[in-house]
Design a protein around this motif. Structure first.
Motif, PDB file in Angstrom:
ATOM      1  N   CYS A   7       1.070  -1.328  -0.131  1.00  0.00           N
ATOM      2  CA  CYS A   7      -0.051   0.322  -0.387  1.00  0.00           C
ATOM      3  C   CYS A   7       1.210   1.205  -0.428  1.00  0.00           C
ATOM      4  CB  CYS A   7      -1.067  -0.274   1.194  1.00  0.00           C
ATOM      5  SG  CYS A   7      -2.206   1.352   1.209  1.00  0.00           S
TER       6      CYS A   7
ATOM      7  N   ARG B 275      -6.930  -0.541   3.410  1.00  0.00           N
ATOM      8  CA  ARG B 275      -7.158  -1.388   3.463  1.00  0.00           C
ATOM      9  C   ARG B 275      -7.758  -2.254   5.046  1.00  0.00           C
ATOM     10  NH1 ARG B 275      -3.260  -5.183   5.011  1.00  0.00           N
ATOM     11  NH2 ARG B 275      -1.095  -3.956   5.407  1.00  0.00           N
TER      12      ARG B 275
ATOM     13  N   GLY C 146     -13.025  -1.147   3.097  1.00  0.00           N
ATOM     14  CA  GLY C 146     -11.469  -0.341   2.213  1.00  0.00           C
ATOM     15  C   GLY C 146     -11.202   1.355   3.182  1.00  0.00           C
TER      16      GLY C 146
END
Length: 449
Positions: A172, A183, A188
Motif C-alpha cells: 500500500c 485496507r 476499504g
C-alpha cells in the motif's frame, strides 16, 4: 616533603579528571512497551547491553516489566496503564465495526503515559524511542517529549511511525501522501478515515520538531523516506546488535541431544512468536515441503521439521516430513541449542524489517533461507551464507531448502554466516554507530540553544 605535595596534587587532579569523565558519560533512556516480549523488545535489550558495554550509561523504561533487572524501569500506575491499552483497543474495535480481524494490526496512539515527569526521563541526556505502541505512548505524549528539549532518537522496528495506523504496508502506498481508504478498515475505509486522521496528527506532532530516526534495514529506510510524515526528518540505517559471545556455534550432536531432536536426520527449523501468524509464512513452508517430498521422495525419511513458537494444533498433520513442535521457549541457552541443532533455518515471511531470528541462526553458524523481501536479503548473502528465494515463490523456496540441505558446502555456508554476523551485527559495531547518532543529536540540540 615538596615531592610528596606534588604527588598529592597530581593525584587529586587525576581524581578530578576521572570524576569529570564519569559525569560526562552520556545517559540514554530507551523506551519500549515490553521488556522481553517481541522482536523490538529483544532488540532494545540487546542495544542497552551493547551501549553499557561500550562506555554509555543506558536504561530502559517499559510498561510490561518481566524481570528484576535494575537497569529496566517500569512505568508507575499499572492499572492506569492497562486502562490505556484497553481504551485504545476499544476505540480501534469501534472503528473496525466490532470486528476482531485486524484488531492488533492497527495502532492509533490516542492514549498513553506522560513519561516527562519521571526521574528516569529527567536524568537522561537522550530519549531513545523504540516500539511504543498499544497504549505505551500517545502522539500527544511524544509531542511532550519533543517539547522538553531533550534530543530524541527513534528506532523504527516497523513502518508505523511513517504511516497512519498500520505496521505493515504490504504494498500500500497511501502513506506516501495522505493515507485514507485503508485496507485494514471495513470496506476499504474512506478518504478521510482513521488512517487519514492519524497521519495528520503525526504530521502535527512533528511540526517544527526533529527526531533522529533509525531504521534497522536499508529497505525500511528507503520506504520511510517516501512517507508524508517523515518528509523533513533525518533517517539512517543501523542494524540490531547481537551478543556473539552467547549466540555462537556449538557441537551439533550435543545440541540435538540436549533439545531432543533426531541425530540421523536433516533438520529444518522454523521460528515465530506465533506460528499461525500468516505474515511469517509457515504455509509457504508447508507447500515447499510438499514439493520437495514429491520431487525427492528420499527426503520423507531423512528430513525433520522443527517448529519453535507459540500456537496450537498438530503440525504433523500438514507436513510430509517428520515434525516436532518445540513450543514457546524463552530460555536463551535452550534457544541457542535449538539453532545449533538445525541444518537450515527458514523464514518465508511476507514482510520483514531485519529479523532477529535470521541473525541469531547465522551467529550460530546455521545457513538461512527466506524470501527476497524487506531486510532479509541484507542479512542473507545469496549462495554465500544461505539462499534468497523469489518472493512468494514456493518452487524457489523448495529449491533453496534442497540446495542448502543436499547440494551446498555446509561448512563454507556456516563459516560465511558467522563471519557476516561478526562483521555487521556485533555489539561493538552497532554501539559505535548509535553513539555517533547520539553525539550528533546532542550537538544539534546544543547549537539550537
Amino acid at each position: 616533603m615538596q615531592e610528596i605535595n606534588v604527588f598529592f596534587v597530581w593525584k587529586n587532579y587525576f581524581v578530578y579528571l576521572c570524576k569529570e569523565i564519569v559525569e560526562r558519560i552520556m545517559r540514554i533512556l530507551i523506551v519500549n512497551t515490553s521488556e522481553r516480549t517481541g522482536g523490538a523488545a529483544v532488540a532494545a535489550n540487546r542495544l542497552m547491553e551493547a551501549l553499557n558495554n561500550n562506555g554509555v550509561k543506558a536504561k530502559m523504561l517499559v510498561r510490561d516489566k518481566l524481570t528484576n533487572d535494575i537497569s529496566v524501569a517500569e512505568l508507575p500506575h499499572q492499572l492506569r496503564n492497562q486502562l490505556h491499552f484497553l481504551w485504545e483497543r476499544w476505540c480501534i474495535f469501534w472503528h473496525l465495526r466490532f470486528s476482531k480481524q485486524h484488531l492488533f494490526e492497527v495502532d492509533m496512539a490516542n492514549v498513553g503515559s506522560d513519561i516527562t515527569r519521571l526521574p528516569e526521563f529527567k536524568e537522561a541526556d537522550i530519549i531513545h524511542l523504540s516500539w511504543v505502541n498499544q497504549g505505551m505512548l500517545s502522539l500527544k505524549g511524544i509531542r511532550r517529549i519533543l517539547d522538553s528539549g531533550k534530543p530524541v532518537v527513534w528506532t523504527m522496528h516497523d513502518i508505523w511511525p511513517a504511516t497512519g495506523i498500520c505496521h505493515i504496508t504490504l504494498g500500500c502506498l497511501h502513506y506516501q501522501s495522505t493515507c485514507g481508504n485503508c485496507r485494514l478498515l471495513p470496506h476499504g475505509g474512506s478518504p478521510h478515515d482513521l488512517s487519514y486522521k492519524v497521519l495528520r496528527r503525526k504530521k502535527t506532532m512533528l511540526k517544527d520538531r526533529n527526531i533522529s530516526f533509525v531504521t534497522c534495514s536499508k529497505w525500511l529506510e528507503k520506504e520511510a523516506r517516501k512517507s508524508a510524515v517523515l518528509a523533513d526528518q533525518q533517517i539512517q540505517t543501523i542494524p540490531n546488535p547481537i551478543d556473539t559471545r552467547i549466540f555462537r556455534p556449538h557441537d551439533k550432536k550435543q545440541a540435538r541431544l540436549r533439545v531432543n531432536l533426531p541425530l540421523d536426520m536433516k533438520v529444518i527449523l522454523f521460528v515465530a512468536q506465533r506460528i499461525a501468524n500468516e505474515n511469517k509464512g509457515i504455509f509457504y513452508l508447508i507447500d515447499a515441503c510438499h514439493k520437495m517430498a514429491a520431487e525427492h521422495p528420499e527426503m520423507v525419511h531423512n528430513t525433520f521439521v522443527a517448529v519453535l513458537g507459540g500456537g496450537r494444533g498438530n503440525i504433523g498433520d500438514v507436513f510430509d516430513f517428520c515434525t516436532g513442535n518445540l513450543g514457546y521457549v524463552n530460555d536463551t541457552r535452550q534457544i541457542v541449542d535449538i539453532y545449533n541443532a538445525a541444518d537450515v533455518f527458514v523464514l518465508p515471511s511476507l514482510s520483514e524489517n531485519l529479523p532477529n531470528t535470521i541473525m541469531e541462526a547465522m551467529a550460530c553458524g546455521v545457513p538461512c533461507v527466506g524470501f527476497n523481501v524487506g531486510g532479509i536479503p541484507e542479512e542473507i548473502d545469496h549462495l554465500k551464507n544461505g539462499y534468497v528465494a523469489e518472493y512468494r515463490n514456493v518452487s524457489d523456496l523448495a529449491k533453496g531448502l534442497y540446495w542448502v540441505l543436499n547440494e551446498a558446502d555446509s561448512e563454507a555456508l556456516s563459516r560465511e554466516a558467522v563471519r557476516k554476523v561478526t562483521a555487521s551485527y556485533s555489539q561493538h559495531a552497532v554501539a559505535m554507530k548509535y553513539i555517533e547518532v547520539y553525539n550528533r543529536a546532542f550537538s544539534l540540540k546544543n547549537n539550537r540553544t
